[in-house]
Design an enzyme around this catalytic site. Structure first.
Site, PDB file in Angstrom:
ATOM      1  N   ARG A  62       0.826  -1.213   0.000  1.00 18.00           N
ATOM      2  CA  ARG A  62       0.000   0.000   0.000  1.00 18.00           C
ATOM      3  C   ARG A  62       0.857   1.258   0.000  1.00 18.00           C
ATOM      4  O   ARG A  62       1.968   1.270   0.533  1.00 18.00           O
ATOM      5  CB  ARG A  62      -0.902   0.041   1.234  1.00 18.00           C
ATOM      6  CG  ARG A  62      -2.024  -0.969   1.244  1.00 18.00           C
ATOM      7  CD  ARG A  62      -3.009  -0.698   2.371  1.00 18.00           C
ATOM      8  NE  ARG A  62      -2.377  -0.550   3.672  1.00 18.00           N
ATOM      9  CZ  ARG A  62      -2.387   0.587   4.381  1.00 18.00           C
ATOM     10  NH1 ARG A  62      -2.982   1.669   3.911  1.00 18.00           N
ATOM     11  NH2 ARG A  62      -1.814   0.632   5.560  1.00 18.00           N
TER      12      ARG A  62
ATOM     13  N   ASN B   2       7.306   1.228   2.058  1.00 19.19           N
ATOM     14  CA  ASN B   2       7.587   0.167   1.095  1.00 19.19           C
ATOM     15  C   ASN B   2       8.664   0.522   0.072  1.00 19.19           C
ATOM     16  O   ASN B   2       9.218  -0.373  -0.571  1.00 19.19           O
ATOM     17  CB  ASN B   2       6.298  -0.236   0.377  1.00 19.19           C
ATOM     18  CG  ASN B   2       5.322  -0.916   1.319  1.00 19.19           C
ATOM     19  OD1 ASN B   2       5.701  -1.759   2.103  1.00 19.19           O
ATOM     20  ND2 ASN B   2       4.054  -0.526   1.250  1.00 19.19           N
TER      21      ASN B   2
ATOM     22  N   ARG C  72       7.262 -26.135  33.376  1.00 19.53           N
ATOM     23  CA  ARG C  72       7.769 -25.701  32.074  1.00 19.53           C
ATOM     24  C   ARG C  72       9.256 -26.044  31.924  1.00 19.53           C
ATOM     25  O   ARG C  72       9.999 -26.082  32.901  1.00 19.53           O
ATOM     26  CB  ARG C  72       7.548 -24.206  31.898  1.00 19.53           C
ATOM     27  CG  ARG C  72       8.398 -23.298  32.774  1.00 19.53           C
ATOM     28  CD  ARG C  72       7.908 -21.869  32.628  1.00 19.53           C
ATOM     29  NE  ARG C  72       8.734 -20.923  33.374  1.00 19.53           N
ATOM     30  CZ  ARG C  72       8.387 -19.655  33.593  1.00 19.53           C
ATOM     31  NH1 ARG C  72       7.242 -19.206  33.127  1.00 19.53           N
ATOM     32  NH2 ARG C  72       9.181 -18.859  34.258  1.00 19.53           N
TER      33      ARG C  72
END
Length: 578
Positions: free
Chosen positions: A358, A368, A506
């Site tokens: 875009r 971009n 964990r």
């Protein structure tokens, strides 16, 4: 420590201190309510052996049993003066209640009581973490124990144990650790050892034991049956040091080039070199290349299959390295000709690549086409797609003329996107659907994010082939996340809770392969699946490829450009784009 303290609280304190100095994380005693653990005949039985501390077995056991006051003092001493975890094995329900009131951080189930499910349930109800030995038991019993404890909590582990003192190597059966890990994957497995020496305990760690328990003594010649199967303090210190070395050596299950190997790879790694003087435009075959230790380094031997049939873009002299940027890889058409008809599957149209870019950007204006390492951000993805040399067409879909010009400058096609599909609220799915409305004869698509300027041509080609050869209907890029995730706390101050691991159970990060997470670098998919699912490009038979560690960067903020500069520079050098 068990009862190797000889019934003397001062010896017990000395052992606590020396265990800590040797590296132990916790010290554990044995607690019995003697009249609840043994019946009268057992206590009245004569016990006149060299190991005895009394004329009867009862006198012997009472001599070795510390009082409640002594336990309180030992716990205070261990935690406050020495700084080591204190607990005990419980040999009867009265001992469980006593230790729970003492507020020990975990309870130990001795092997003698593992089959006593009423005892197990009584302990589980306390909601205190449990360490459960498994000597003299079978797997059927351990399954019952697992189900019993799981009704109350999940904070427990099983230790492989053989109840012999000392146990001989052929009776240790360390492979049970693997059986526990397979049978009960939600809980840790460990090892309680009664062997002499440290070798077997180290092997247990190598096989996945997360808890190691060993008996210890200050003198192996002392009275008592446990001393001969115990480690002295020097052996305990040696075991601790070797376990820590072993833990580091176990590392990660992921196989990848390590930093420490890089210099040796530069010295020892082999590369593809020319046989004879090769000319620009010449096709590479098995007959005009070989593999040698070469300077400079070039294409590694594992990539030879990728360059067979490709064309040279420059002359290469005999015995010289063939640089990667001197190769024009096979085109999609060439690949199709060389493939067997059965591998073409249902391919009837083009396999294209699309970059969505875009003009507007919430984070960085003009992101971009902002320059990074001398080229517009968009250009790096176009170059990677071209290097992969497998896509029939490379498109940039944008509402910005400036972006379109950059796309065309670097050899991509420019699709003028309808501005209605270029809003901050427009999804990638909607933008792709708009593109497909204007382009037909497409069989598959690679949706590539230009905010990832370090796209790897090899990975793009691999993902392409996974779709083209009908291995998957969609393939996307992933990475590993080694983060322990928690739920968000609202403004009302709700309590957070773990999302992927219970903190008690964990793993260490170096033992954990990590969660597989999307990196967002690319998504490849068959258009038929995208259309049938209303725009889902991760549907049907989904697969993924893992990004190379530390090489992928996703740019979204001004700071990201700064962090990415060096990565992009190295990326450009690697592929000859500098």
């Amino acid at each position: 420590i068990g009862q190797n303290h000889q019934g003397d609280i001062n010896i017990a304190k000395d052992m606590i201190r020396k265990c800590k100095q040797a590296g132990a994380d916790a010290v554990k005693f044995q607690k019995s309510t003697v009249h609840l653990r043994f019946n009268k005949k057992c206590l009245e039985r004569p016990y006149l052996t060299p190991q005895s501390w009394g004329a009867t077995y009862g006198e012997h056991k009472y001599f070795l049993e510390f009082s409640a006051e002594s336990y309180n003092e030992l716990k205070r001493f261990a935690e406050e003066e020495v700084g080591v975890i204190f607990s005990a094995s419980a040999f009867d329900c009265g001992a469980i209640d006593f230790l729970a009131d003492l507020k020990v951080p975990f309870l130990k189930v001795p092997s003698t009581d593992v089959g006593n499910l009423e005892f197990i349930e009584h302990m589980a109800r306390k909601m205190i973490p449990m360490v459960i030995s498994s000597g003299m038991q079978d797997m059927a019993t351990m399954r019952k124990v697992y189900s019993t404890v799981k009704k109350y909590h999940s904070n427990f582990c099983f230790l492989q144990c053989t109840s012999a003192y000392p146990v001989t190597p052929e009776n240790v059966n360390l492979n049970v650790i693997q059986s526990y890990k397979k049978e009960f994957p939600e809980i840790p497995a460990g090892y309680s050892g009664h062997e002499t020496g440290t070798t077997i305990s180290l092997a247990a760690v190598a096989m996945g034991a997360r808890v190691v328990e060993r008996h210890v003594t200050l003198d192996k010649t002392w009275k008592g049956s446990d001393h001969s199967a115990s480690l002295d303090m020097d052996e305990l210190a040696t075991l601790w040091r070797e376990i820590r070395i072993l833990e580091r050596a176990l590392g990660t299950p992921r196989k990848y080039l390590l930093d420490c190997e890089a210099s040796f790879k530069r010295k020892l790694g082999k590369s593809v070199v020319a046989i004879g003087n090769l000319k620009k435009g010449q096709v590479i075959t098995q007959d005009n290349i070989t593999v040698k230790n070469a300077e400079p380094q070039g294409i590694p031997p594992q990539n030879v299959d990728r360059i067979i049939g490709s064309t040279l873009l420059q002359d290469v002299d005999d015995d010289e390295t063939i640089p990667e940027n001197a190769i024009q890889f096979q085109s999609n058409a060439d690949l199709s000709k060389s493939a067997d008809d059965s591998s073409k599957c249902e391919q009837k149209g083009k396999f294209i690549a699309v970059i969505l870019a875009r003009a507007g950007s919430k984070g960085v204006p003009g992101k971009n086409i902002k320059i990074i390492n001398g080229k517009p951000l968009l250009a790096w993805s176009i170059l990677a797609l071209q290097k992969a040399a497998c896509f029939d067409e490379i498109w940039v879909s944008t509402d910005g003329e400036a972006i379109g010009k950059v796309a065309e400058e670097y050899g991509a096609l420019f699709h003028r996107r309808d501005p209605k599909y270029a809003l901050d609220t427009t999804s990638s799915r909607e933008s792709l659907q708009e593109f497909f409305m204007h382009h037909t004869d497409i069989w598959a698509c690679a949706f590539v994010q230009c905010t990832v300027p370090t796209q790897e041509p090899e990975k793009l080609l691999d993902a392409y082939n996974m779709i083209r050869n009908d291995q998957y209907d969609c393939v996307f890029a992933t990475s590993r996340s080694h983060k322990f995730r928690w739920s968000p706390i609202s403004e009302e101050g709700q309590i957070t809770h773990p999302l992927n691991f219970n903190p008690i159970r964990r793993p260490r990060r170096q033992d954990w392969a990590g969660d597989v997470v999307e990196s967002g670098a690319y998504y490849m998919f068959k258009l038929s699946v995208f259309t049938e699912t209303g725009g889902n490009y991760q549907a049907a038979r989904a697969g993924y490829l893992m990004d190379s560690d530390n090489d992928i960067v996703d740019i979204d903020t001004p700071e990201d450009f700064t962090r990415a500069e060096l990565l992009v520079k190295n990326h450009a050098i690697k592929y000859g784009w500098s």
